[in-house]
Write an enzyme that holds these catalytic residues in place. Structure first.
Site, short mmCIF file in Angstrom:
data_model
loop_
_atom_site.label_atom_id
_atom_site.label_comp_id
_atom_site.label_asym_id
_atom_site.label_seq_id
_atom_site.Cartn_x
_atom_site.Cartn_y
_atom_site.Cartn_z
CG ASP A 97 -1.25 3.52 2.75
OD1 ASP A 97 -2.48 3.35 2.68
OD2 ASP A 97 -0.66 4.50 2.26
CD GLN A 152 0.66 13.33 -2.58
OE1 GLN A 152 -0.53 13.55 -2.78
NE2 GLN A 152 1.07 12.45 -1.68
CE LYS A 172 -3.96 4.87 -0.21
NZ LYS A 172 -2.52 4.68 0.05
CG ASP A 217 -11.50 -7.63 -4.21
OD1 ASP A 217 -12.65 -8.06 -4.47
OD2 ASP A 217 -10.53 -7.83 -4.95
O1 6AU Z 1 4.53 12.42 1.40
P1 6AU Z 1 4.58 11.53 0.18
O2 6AU Z 1 3.88 12.14 -0.99
O3 6AU Z 1 5.95 11.05 -0.16
O4 6AU Z 1 3.80 10.19 0.56
C1 6AU Z 1 2.46 10.16 0.95
C2 6AU Z 1 2.08 8.79 1.42
C3 6AU Z 1 2.23 7.70 0.38
C4 6AU Z 1 0.82 7.53 -0.17
O5 6AU Z 1 0.57 6.18 -0.56
C5 6AU Z 1 -0.08 7.93 1.00
O6 6AU Z 1 0.68 8.81 1.80
N1 6AU Z 1 -1.36 8.59 0.66
C6 6AU Z 1 -2.58 8.10 1.15
C7 6AU Z 1 -2.70 7.18 2.26
C8 6AU Z 1 -1.94 7.35 3.46
O7 6AU Z 1 -3.55 6.37 2.30
C9 6AU Z 1 -3.78 8.60 0.66
C10 6AU Z 1 -3.77 9.74 -0.16
O8 6AU Z 1 -4.81 10.29 -0.51
N2 6AU Z 1 -2.56 10.27 -0.52
C11 6AU Z 1 -1.37 9.74 -0.13
O9 6AU Z 1 -0.33 10.28 -0.47
O10 6AU Z 1 2.66 6.52 1.03
#
Ligand code: 6AU
Length: 250
Positions: free
Chosen positions: A93, A202, A95, A98
């Protein structure tokens, strides 16, 4: 009434990218649409977790740059062995966000040499289509929309991003919180059965909610599994919830 969706078998028939086919084949074989996010800071925790949840997942999602003790031999070799042992893909992941030349360097050089071991990588498409040409021998999962409160990925951004995503041959799908076309695979994070969010922005929904409302193909679960008392049991619970919701939308 909920929209009917294509089955993984139907998606496999029309899939063109080798890694799109691969993840769909694993989903069908394991009867799982679960990706576990392994956001650990030590290699031991990462490897122990991968071995426990491996049987239940289609992919293990890493943030390889948060490990305090990363070592190509001690981290990546055993991780690849576990991926083979339990038949799951490795999704880094990263992301990327650039210009193409910089992304090419970040993809293949430096400490992590992502191109040596990742099957899937996440990338923003903010640099435009050409910036994504560097991702060879990997499936790209494009960030279309983010799960966090106040994200700038509004409907205008997503509309423009989709034009890039739908025409780039390396992209197998999107990370998003909304429905997309049947031609792309939809990966949805922000999934948790016990919490509605955290104190850092989140936002969470249940597996059933995202699968039934967005048509999510693969749920991405982090803390819901790796912070629980019994990660293996919890992985199985998310796997079963996810598969049940999928079957109910066919
Ligand atoms: O279930 P969590 O909240 O502990 O973790 C969610 C995981 C983390 C974030 O970096 C990732 O998902 N994530 C991503 C990804 C996958 O690209 C995008 C996003 O919009 N939200 C997100 O939480 O590793």
């Amino acid at each position: 009434e909920e929209k009917k969706r294509l089955s993984y078998e139907q998606k496999l028939e029309v899939a063109e990218h080798s890694f799109a086919k691969k993840i769909l084949e694993i989903a069908i074989e394991k009867r799982s649409n679960l990706i576990a996010s392994a956001d650990f800071i030590t290699t031991k925790e990462l490897l122990d977790f991968a071995d426990f949840v491996g049987p239940h997942i289609v992919a293990l999602k890493t943030h390889i740059d948060i490990l305090n003790d990363f070592d190509a031999d001690e981290t990546i070799l055993p991780l690849k062995d576990l991926a083979t042992k339990h038949n799951f893909l490795l999704m880094e992941d990263r992301k990327f966000a650039d210009i193409g030349n910089t992304q090419e360097l970040q993809f293949s050089y430096g400490t992590y040499k992502i191109s040596n071991w990742a099957d899937l990588v996440t990338s923003h498409v903010i640099g435009g289509s050409k910036s994504l040409d560097c991702f060879m021998n990997v499936g790209v999962v494009a960030i279309l929309g983010m799960s966090s409160k106040g994200t700038l990925t509004d409907s205008h951004y997503r509309e423009e991003a989709l034009k890039v995503i739908e025409t780039h041959p390396s992209i197998i799908g999107c990370v998003a919180q909304n429905e997309i076309s049947d031609q792309l695979l939809l990966f949805t994070p922000g999934v948790n059965l016990g919490e509605t969010g955290d104190d850092k922005g989140q936002q969470y929904n249940s597996p059933e909610h995202v699968i039934k409302n967005y048509g999510t193909d693969f749920i991405i679960v982090g803390r819901g599994i790796y912070k629980s008392e019994e990660p293996e049991q919890e992985a199985l619970r998310y796997k079963n919830e996810g598969w049940k919701a999928y079957l109910e939308t066919l």
